[in-house]
Design an enzyme around this catalytic site. Sequence first.
Site, PDB file in Angstrom:
ATOM      1  N   GLN A 128      -4.509  -1.096   9.739  1.00 31.78           N
ATOM      2  CA  GLN A 128      -4.495  -2.215   8.737  1.00 31.78           C
ATOM      3  C   GLN A 128      -4.848  -3.955  10.369  1.00 31.78           C
ATOM      4  O   GLN A 128      -4.451  -3.645  11.195  1.00 31.78           O
ATOM      5  CB  GLN A 128      -2.637  -2.815   8.866  1.00 31.78           C
ATOM      6  CG  GLN A 128      -2.706  -4.200   8.046  1.00 31.78           C
ATOM      7  CD  GLN A 128      -3.110  -4.260   6.315  1.00 31.78           C
ATOM      8  OE1 GLN A 128      -3.368  -3.000   5.960  1.00 31.78           O
ATOM      9  NE2 GLN A 128      -3.766  -4.851   6.714  1.00 31.78           N
TER      10      GLN A 128
ATOM     11  N   LYS B  79       0.631  -0.622  -0.199  1.00 27.83           N
ATOM     12  CA  LYS B  79      -0.206  -0.440   0.122  1.00 27.83           C
ATOM     13  C   LYS B  79       1.382   1.064  -0.172  1.00 27.83           C
ATOM     14  O   LYS B  79       0.834   2.102  -0.813  1.00 27.83           O
ATOM     15  CB  LYS B  79      -0.995  -0.021   1.307  1.00 27.83           C
ATOM     16  CG  LYS B  79      -2.236  -0.987   1.416  1.00 27.83           C
ATOM     17  CD  LYS B  79      -2.893  -1.114   2.697  1.00 27.83           C
ATOM     18  CE  LYS B  79      -4.316  -2.780   2.789  1.00 27.83           C
ATOM     19  NZ  LYS B  79      -4.201  -2.621   3.592  1.00 27.83           N
TER      20      LYS B  79
ATOM     21  N   ASP C 139     -11.487   2.891   4.299  1.00 34.71           N
ATOM     22  CA  ASP C 139     -11.559   1.598   4.519  1.00 34.71           C
ATOM     23  C   ASP C 139     -13.211   0.894   4.562  1.00 34.71           C
ATOM     24  O   ASP C 139     -13.145  -0.028   4.160  1.00 34.71           O
ATOM     25  CB  ASP C 139     -10.887   0.875   5.787  1.00 34.71           C
ATOM     26  CG  ASP C 139     -10.114  -0.820   5.139  1.00 34.71           C
ATOM     27  OD1 ASP C 139     -10.103  -0.927   4.180  1.00 34.71           O
ATOM     28  OD2 ASP C 139      -9.531  -1.428   6.278  1.00 34.71           O
TER      29      ASP C 139
END
Length: 291
Positions: A101, A57, A124
């Site tokens: 994460q 990422k 997200d």
Amino acid sequence: MTKQIAQILDGKTLGEKIQLQLKERIPILESKIGRPPGLAVLMVGDNPASAVYVRNKEKACTKIGISSYGRHFPTATSQDELEQVIEALNQDDKVDGILLQLPVPNHLDSDKLLYKIQPDKDVDGLHPVNLGKLVRSEPGLRSCTPAGVMELLAEYEIELEGKQAVVVGRSILVGKPQALMLLEKNATVTIAHSRTQDLGNITRTADILVAAAGKKGLISAEMIKPGAVVIDVGINRVEDGATVQAYLVGDVDFEAVAKVAKYITPVPGGVGPMTVAMLLSNTVESYSKKQ
Ligand code: NAD
């Protein structure tokens, strides 16, 4: 021997195309906003798979002109400390997106951390505000993996309206938002999960099948309607004893299913690169609101 008939849905190529489009858009926005877009990826602990995802990422961010404000915390980091870090990033004008994460170590309450992220920086799409907008079919930041699957289906002009779609998996991250996004496009959606009886009977009804269970070999050729579109979200690590190397496979028996399906995503190179592209896209979307 029957040959592969399915066309590959190439997420790698489409992901790169989306990244290129974002790379061209950023300088135009930057001339108005006066700073580059910023993304903070937070990782806690030493999960090796997570470390690879975070690195990918951050590399993608650098490539297209997004500044990274990510931090890596030791496993023992407290809930309080992480909540304070998220609060500071919420207030930081240089940061347009915050991503935690997952998974995080067991002593942490991941929901409480996710709820701390300001909804307009929640790239997200996991904050209840953004999930609520999805339920209501309102625009908002959407979960990257299912959004990436929708982009891939759109790129190949796959008709969804009135089709039977089956999503295997009901997680907040993938299965549930995926089902809602397919429903929004007027598919008739069934969600299967770990307690579903006779999974094959359900999957055989699918014109579009999305497998997101995280179980290697779960979907065999006998479970597929001939001519179906098969999207494999699963990522499963397989240790290769002979070479001491690990490789990745999905939930779908690719070789066998590719002989029955009309379209299929590979693993790797299907949904994975689309997830990264959607994360960058969400970050630029949130950034563009600062004009
Ligand atoms: P999860 O473990 O939270 O959810 C798995 C879901 O699958 C559950 O809802 C469960 O009910 C269902 N399930 C489990 N076993 C089943 C079975 N035998 N039959 C039917 N349903 C079953 O996982 P997740 O976060 O939703 O991720 C799913 C998979 O997708 C994992 O392999 C994950 O690594 C992968 N993933 C890939 C990407 C990507 O970018 N390609 C992104 C996110 C997740």
